[in-house]
Design a protein around this motif. Structure first.
Motif, PDB file in Angstrom:
ATOM      1  N   LEU A  32       0.808  -1.217   0.000  1.00  0.00           N
ATOM      2  CA  LEU A  32       0.000   0.000   0.000  1.00  0.00           C
ATOM      3  C   LEU A  32       0.844   1.270   0.000  1.00  0.00           C
ATOM      4  O   LEU A  32       0.472   2.262  -0.624  1.00  0.00           O
ATOM      5  N   TYR A  33       1.982   1.239   0.665  1.00  0.00           N
ATOM      6  CA  TYR A  33       2.798   2.449   0.761  1.00  0.00           C
ATOM      7  C   TYR A  33       3.410   2.877  -0.569  1.00  0.00           C
ATOM      8  O   TYR A  33       3.760   4.037  -0.740  1.00  0.00           O
ATOM      9  N   THR A  34       3.526   1.953  -1.524  1.00  0.00           N
ATOM     10  CA  THR A  34       4.160   2.309  -2.791  1.00  0.00           C
ATOM     11  C   THR A  34       3.337   3.350  -3.556  1.00  0.00           C
ATOM     12  O   THR A  34       3.903   4.218  -4.207  1.00  0.00           O
ATOM     13  N   LEU A  78      -4.937  10.069  -0.327  1.00  0.00           N
ATOM     14  CA  LEU A  78      -5.773   8.872  -0.454  1.00  0.00           C
ATOM     15  C   LEU A  78      -4.944   7.613  -0.212  1.00  0.00           C
ATOM     16  O   LEU A  78      -5.380   6.693   0.494  1.00  0.00           O
ATOM     17  N   GLY A  79      -3.739   7.584  -0.747  1.00  0.00           N
ATOM     18  CA  GLY A  79      -2.856   6.438  -0.518  1.00  0.00           C
ATOM     19  C   GLY A  79      -2.519   6.269   0.955  1.00  0.00           C
ATOM     20  O   GLY A  79      -2.487   5.147   1.467  1.00  0.00           O
ATOM     21  N   LYS A 102       4.379  14.122   3.368  1.00  0.00           N
ATOM     22  CA  LYS A 102       5.501  13.182   3.411  1.00  0.00           C
ATOM     23  C   LYS A 102       5.915  12.916   4.864  1.00  0.00           C
ATOM     24  O   LYS A 102       6.146  11.761   5.253  1.00  0.00           O
ATOM     25  N   GLY A 103       5.974  13.964   5.668  1.00  0.00           N
ATOM     26  CA  GLY A 103       6.317  13.812   7.082  1.00  0.00           C
ATOM     27  C   GLY A 103       5.309  12.965   7.830  1.00  0.00           C
ATOM     28  O   GLY A 103       5.677  12.118   8.648  1.00  0.00           O
ATOM     29  N   LEU A 104       4.018  13.203   7.547  1.00  0.00           N
ATOM     30  CA  LEU A 104       2.969  12.390   8.177  1.00  0.00           C
ATOM     31  C   LEU A 104       3.120  10.920   7.799  1.00  0.00           C
ATOM     32  O   LEU A 104       3.019  10.044   8.657  1.00  0.00           O
ATOM     33  N   ALA A 105       3.343  10.675   6.510  1.00  0.00           N
ATOM     34  CA  ALA A 105       3.467   9.291   6.044  1.00  0.00           C
ATOM     35  C   ALA A 105       4.627   8.592   6.744  1.00  0.00           C
ATOM     36  O   ALA A 105       4.482   7.455   7.221  1.00  0.00           O
TER      37      ALA A 105
END
Length: 173
Positions: A5-7, A54-55, A160-163
């Motif tokens: 999923l992270y991709t 969404l990702g 990006k930081g949250l992810a």
């Protein structure tokens, strides 16, 4: 590409970065069609930032095995009802950010929704021709300024930081 999923989230964040870089290059060149290029790259970056959001929602939903894990809109995840049904700290933070209109996430969602609205001509104040000495004043809202490249880059970095922060918390050791 791995089927994790992270991709998809990573890909969308990267694509948003490419659009912002193309926008930066176009600003330096100042081509004849500069305004069109700026608008195209602004919309592309916004599209990919929404896709990254969404990702990220899909990553969280997949980890917690939420029933709505395959929703096609980020807003489907960012509701108090979904949070109440399956509480998680990551989703709670996203819901809180989405509900406060001054946050970057709420502004990203509003800007993305704005991509699908038709253009509207600015309203003009009606002037009464019988009152030539009185100046007409309007209290209407000012026309919203288009998003800047720096603002979209800040949103990209925040997402990006949250992810990265969420992935550290979601990983099973």
């Amino acid at each position: 590409m791995a089927q994790e999923l992270y991709t998809r989230t990573n890909q969308k964040i990267y694509f948003a970065g490419l659009a912002l870089e193309s926008w930066r290059k176009a600003e330096g060149m100042r081509p004849m069609n500069a305004q069109a290029l700026f608008q195209a790259e602004r919309e592309a970056a916004l599209f990919h930032l929404y896709g990254a959001l969404l990702g990220l929602c899909h990553e969280i939903a997949g980890y917690y095995r939420l029933p709505e894990a395959a929703a096609s809109r980020a807003e489907a995840f960012l509701t108090p009802a979904v949070l109440a049904a399956a509480p998680s700290p990551e989703l709670a933070e996203l819901v809180e950010l989405a509900q406060q209109p001054e946050t970057w996430l709420a502004r990203l969602l509003a800007a993305y929704q704005g991509l699908f609205l038709p253009l509207q001509a600015p309203r003009k104040t009606k002037v009464d021709p019988t009152l030539p000495l009185i100046q007409a004043v309007t209290l209407e809202e000012e026309v919203a300024q288009p998003l800047t490249r720096d603002e979209l880059e800040a949103w990209r970095q925040a997402l990006k930081g949250l992810a990265l922060r969420y992935r550290e918390a979601l990983s099973e050791c």
